[in-house]
Design a protein around this motif. Sequence first.
Motif, short mmCIF file in Angstrom:
data_model
loop_
_atom_site.label_atom_id
_atom_site.label_comp_id
_atom_site.label_asym_id
_atom_site.label_seq_id
_atom_site.Cartn_x
_atom_site.Cartn_y
_atom_site.Cartn_z
N HIS A 241 33.79 31.22 39.53
CA HIS A 241 34.95 32.05 39.88
C HIS A 241 36.22 31.21 39.90
CE1 HIS A 241 32.57 35.57 40.84
NE2 HIS A 241 31.76 34.83 41.57
N ASP A 263 38.91 39.22 41.68
CA ASP A 263 39.39 39.54 40.34
C ASP A 263 38.40 40.41 39.57
OD1 ASP A 263 37.35 37.77 39.80
OD2 ASP A 263 38.54 36.44 38.53
N SER A 265 35.19 39.67 38.94
CA SER A 265 34.10 38.92 38.32
C SER A 265 32.89 38.83 39.25
CB SER A 265 34.56 37.50 37.94
OG SER A 265 34.99 36.79 39.09
N PRO A 281 36.28 38.92 34.61
CA PRO A 281 37.51 39.01 35.40
C PRO A 281 38.38 40.16 34.92
CG PRO A 281 37.63 37.19 33.84
CD PRO A 281 36.22 37.72 33.77
N ASP A 282 39.42 40.42 35.68
CA ASP A 282 40.39 41.48 35.37
C ASP A 282 39.75 42.87 35.45
OD1 ASP A 282 42.31 39.50 34.89
OD2 ASP A 282 41.63 39.28 32.83
#
Length: 404
Positions: A241, A263, A265, A281-282
């Motif tokens: 991470h 995030d 993840s 992520p995102d």
Amino acid sequence: MRDNTPPQSPMDNLEGEEDDEEVVYIGDADEVLAAWDQEENDAAYQADEENDDPAEIRQNVRDDAKLTFTKHTSVVFCGALHPSEDLAVTGGEDDKAYVWNIRTGEVQFEVSNHTDSVVAVGFSYDGVFVATGDMTGYIQVFKVSQNYRKVWEFTAGDMCWMRWHTGAHVLLAGSESGEVYVWRIPSGDCKVLPGHDAKAETAELTHDGKKLAVGYGDGHFKLWDLKSGTASLEVDRSVGHRCNITALSIDQENQLFVTGAEDGSSFVLGPNGVLGSLTGPDEEPIEAVLVDYPGFEIKVAATGTLHGKLTIWDVARRSKRVECIDEEPTGITKMLWLKDFTVCAGTLEGLIKGWDLRSGALRFTLDGHIDDILDVAYDMQRNILLSTSEDGTAKIFEVPAVSQ
């Protein structure tokens, strides 16, 4: 009023519809900026007034709770159930903790000498001791059978979490500075697991009680050997991470670890490091994870997001198995495995929901709270839930029977 809100740009009205009445400011630059500030502050104040309208508070249509505890005068952050007696302990923003009877709601013991919000509480594995800890890191331990006589206290610095060991009178706490404290109770003998300039955000004990997995604010993961005080596994930002680890869970064999971060993840870790990812992520911020439902045919994991998305994963394949069905998703704050292949979640709108982890079908919704649920505890033997909420109450629910 929001002091940090920037003044509205005069360019904002150059696109889209024009204002019905244009306001023209005449004067020097300071006067113009002051006028913009006042207009923005007036708008922000009006927005705050609208958001604080009591009508905006969720009006629950029913109360499914068997009992509601109302002694706290503000937000109730945390709660725990006694392993064998009809007792619960809760802590809140009112700087107090209460031990109370879960059948009658009668207060058995009040802890009133904290000077900040009580954010962590718990009974020892055998129910002999009860501990309370506040945001400043002031921790107290009382002996239940001796009329709650205080047997130990300590101030550890700003605290992120506190928990009892699952098989010994050992108390653990993680701090904002990154250190993890391990105390024997009531002697107070202490061991410190060193930090690295990042807060110790979350932690879980392995099921054999020998190691502690810790997720840190900078994305680091460490598996600490409690006997030696050394890290047997470390995963840093280069392969894991890259931001705050918000949740983690450990499988029954103490070989696999599932982590989730703000995030979006989520990683599966093994004894030697990262095995793969469940999400990238995102994506939606992950607030809760679970792994390895006892007795299930394959190893599964669950991830719950702040947008209300609950997903069941095939851990071996790192692939989505089922997405839990929810026509009105509400952000997830806490998840638990329950009996009968059920995964349960407390939510941001005050509901407790349960799904069949095999099919993703919604099995039940428990109503009663009118604001966010902050903590949920489960007693498998009695099949009851304890919930604490932003609305200033704690509730006891019986888990609905599952139709076969």
